[in-house]
Write a protein that holds these residues in place. Sequence first.
Motif, PDB file in Angstrom:
ATOM      1  N   ASP A 147      -9.748 -35.989  35.639  1.00 28.54           N
ATOM      2  CA  ASP A 147      -8.129 -34.823  35.838  1.00 28.54           C
ATOM      3  C   ASP A 147      -6.828 -35.827  35.663  1.00 28.54           C
ATOM      4  OD1 ASP A 147      -8.545 -36.747  37.941  1.00 28.54           O
ATOM      5  OD2 ASP A 147      -8.823 -34.925  39.449  1.00 28.54           O
ATOM      6  N   ALA A 148      -5.630 -34.831  36.315  1.00 28.90           N
ATOM      7  CA  ALA A 148      -4.977 -35.525  36.237  1.00 28.90           C
ATOM      8  C   ALA A 148      -4.568 -36.514  37.071  1.00 28.90           C
ATOM      9  CB  ALA A 148      -2.926 -34.629  36.492  1.00 28.90           C
ATOM     10  N   GLU A 201      -3.508 -31.937  40.710  1.00 29.07           N
ATOM     11  CA  GLU A 201      -3.955 -31.184  39.944  1.00 29.07           C
ATOM     12  C   GLU A 201      -2.874 -30.575  39.237  1.00 29.07           C
ATOM     13  OE1 GLU A 201      -6.813 -32.682  38.629  1.00 29.07           O
ATOM     14  OE2 GLU A 201      -7.097 -33.184  40.241  1.00 29.07           O
ATOM     15  N   GLY A 247      -0.233 -32.566  37.800  1.00 26.66           N
ATOM     16  CA  GLY A 247      -0.459 -32.510  35.776  1.00 26.66           C
ATOM     17  C   GLY A 247       0.225 -30.898  35.613  1.00 26.66           C
ATOM     18  N   SER A 250       2.642 -30.858  32.907  1.00 30.65           N
ATOM     19  CA  SER A 250       2.490 -31.516  31.280  1.00 30.65           C
ATOM     20  C   SER A 250       3.666 -30.083  30.861  1.00 30.65           C
ATOM     21  CB  SER A 250       0.902 -30.788  31.652  1.00 30.65           C
ATOM     22  OG  SER A 250       0.483 -29.784  31.541  1.00 30.65           O
ATOM     23  N   LEU A 291      -3.312 -33.671  28.873  1.00 33.59           N
ATOM     24  CA  LEU A 291      -2.676 -33.549  30.791  1.00 33.59           C
ATOM     25  C   LEU A 291      -3.252 -32.398  31.023  1.00 33.59           C
ATOM     26  CD1 LEU A 291      -1.924 -35.349  33.441  1.00 33.59           C
ATOM     27  CD2 LEU A 291       0.317 -34.837  32.222  1.00 33.59           C
ATOM     28  N   SER A 301      -5.353 -30.998  33.690  1.00 33.33           N
ATOM     29  CA  SER A 301      -5.148 -30.696  35.273  1.00 33.33           C
ATOM     30  C   SER A 301      -6.129 -28.644  35.467  1.00 33.33           C
ATOM     31  CB  SER A 301      -4.018 -30.315  34.854  1.00 33.33           C
ATOM     32  OG  SER A 301      -2.936 -31.810  34.746  1.00 33.33           O
TER      33      SER A 301
END
Length: 418
Positions: free
Chosen positions: A26-27, A104, A107, A111, A281, A285
């Motif tokens: 994940d992120a 998350e 992220g 991004s 990413l 996320s």
Amino acid sequence: MNRKVRFALFFAVMGPGIVTAFADNDAGGIATYAAAGAKYGYSLIFTMLVSTVLLAIAQEISARTGAVTGRGLSDLIRENYGVKWTFFAMSVLLIANLGTTASEFSGIATSFEIFGVSKYLSVPAMAFIIWWLVTKTDYGKMEKILLLLCLTFFSYVISGIMVHPPWPQVFVESITPTFSGTPAFLLMAIGVIGTTITPWGQFYVQSSVVDKGITAKDYQYTRWDVLIGTFFTGFIAFFIIVATAATLFANKIPIETAKDVALALKPLAGEYATFLFAFGLLGASMLAAFVLPLSTAYAVCEAFGFEHGISRSRKEAPVFFGLYTVLIVLGAAIVLWPNLSLYHVMLTTQVVNGVLLPPILIFMVLIASKKSIMGEFVNTKFFNVIAWSFTFVLIFLTLLLLLSTLFPTLVSYIFSFL
């Protein structure tokens, strides 16, 4: 049974293992792997590869237990070890998952910032879309969305190839164990393990196996689902470390955020590398922002006997969807807090996951070792030796981190003799 029938059965049960394993990257995981590569080059790839093997063991136990018993992990903890231990396990899970859900959304924010979109627009919008999709769809449709998001991870493979790393050196260091007694190195090593093998992942894969209706007779196909997903977890993580080690570590470029990583890749590997990193990413996320709150809602509702499941309506499972909503709102709100370091949120939650994982693993192994629960699918003695060794190694690393933080000189002195 012919080959076509076998493939059809595999694709019918495929999903829980692959989605859970991909969501592990994940992120926070991407930030941790990127930091590992940027700060220590290729030296932590060996740790990551070992943790990937251990992830396969943990996920296999969880999925097998779900298929055989038809019940989630928290439900089995309550039945076999009582309400007090269940409350403890759920407290551990809530602490880890709230922080990880926030990571998350960190992220997602990062991004979108790379593409020039403010987090004050992107985070609320994405939080609403995630919440709406889960509350308006059933398990089958939701799983297709999650599997589609898994494809975005391959942008990291492309990024890793684009930077032209020194492959002979990469492979030599990948199979060479490297260890340091410094608190910073231990913190990063535990972060790598904590992001590869998470407490929430064990609850989610077991719950999703149950929610999908997979039984013991289908388990041989679910095992492949788990192993394929685990392989790609390590595969993607490998390329993230390689990409940052070959660029940021090689050029001694410090990073503070995942955004720094993406932007630093631009002059070193080109604009496309930056966009690929940001795209990966975002996909990672989004996938984990779906899965993390769901895993918590599943676990808590199973533990205390509330109705649960994506295919249920909000009237049928009000606690399930209520808890899911609260986690989405809190996770997004934490990220929107002014002057908060999103990078530190992500990295800290991975270390917290690494510290909190051993108690969950102990419950998992104890349950999977009971013939009265698992029948012919009970852990073998050999498998138990591996599982318990893995658990004790994690406990040892956690204690070592604590000692190295409190008494850094003593730990460094001890390691000077090793």
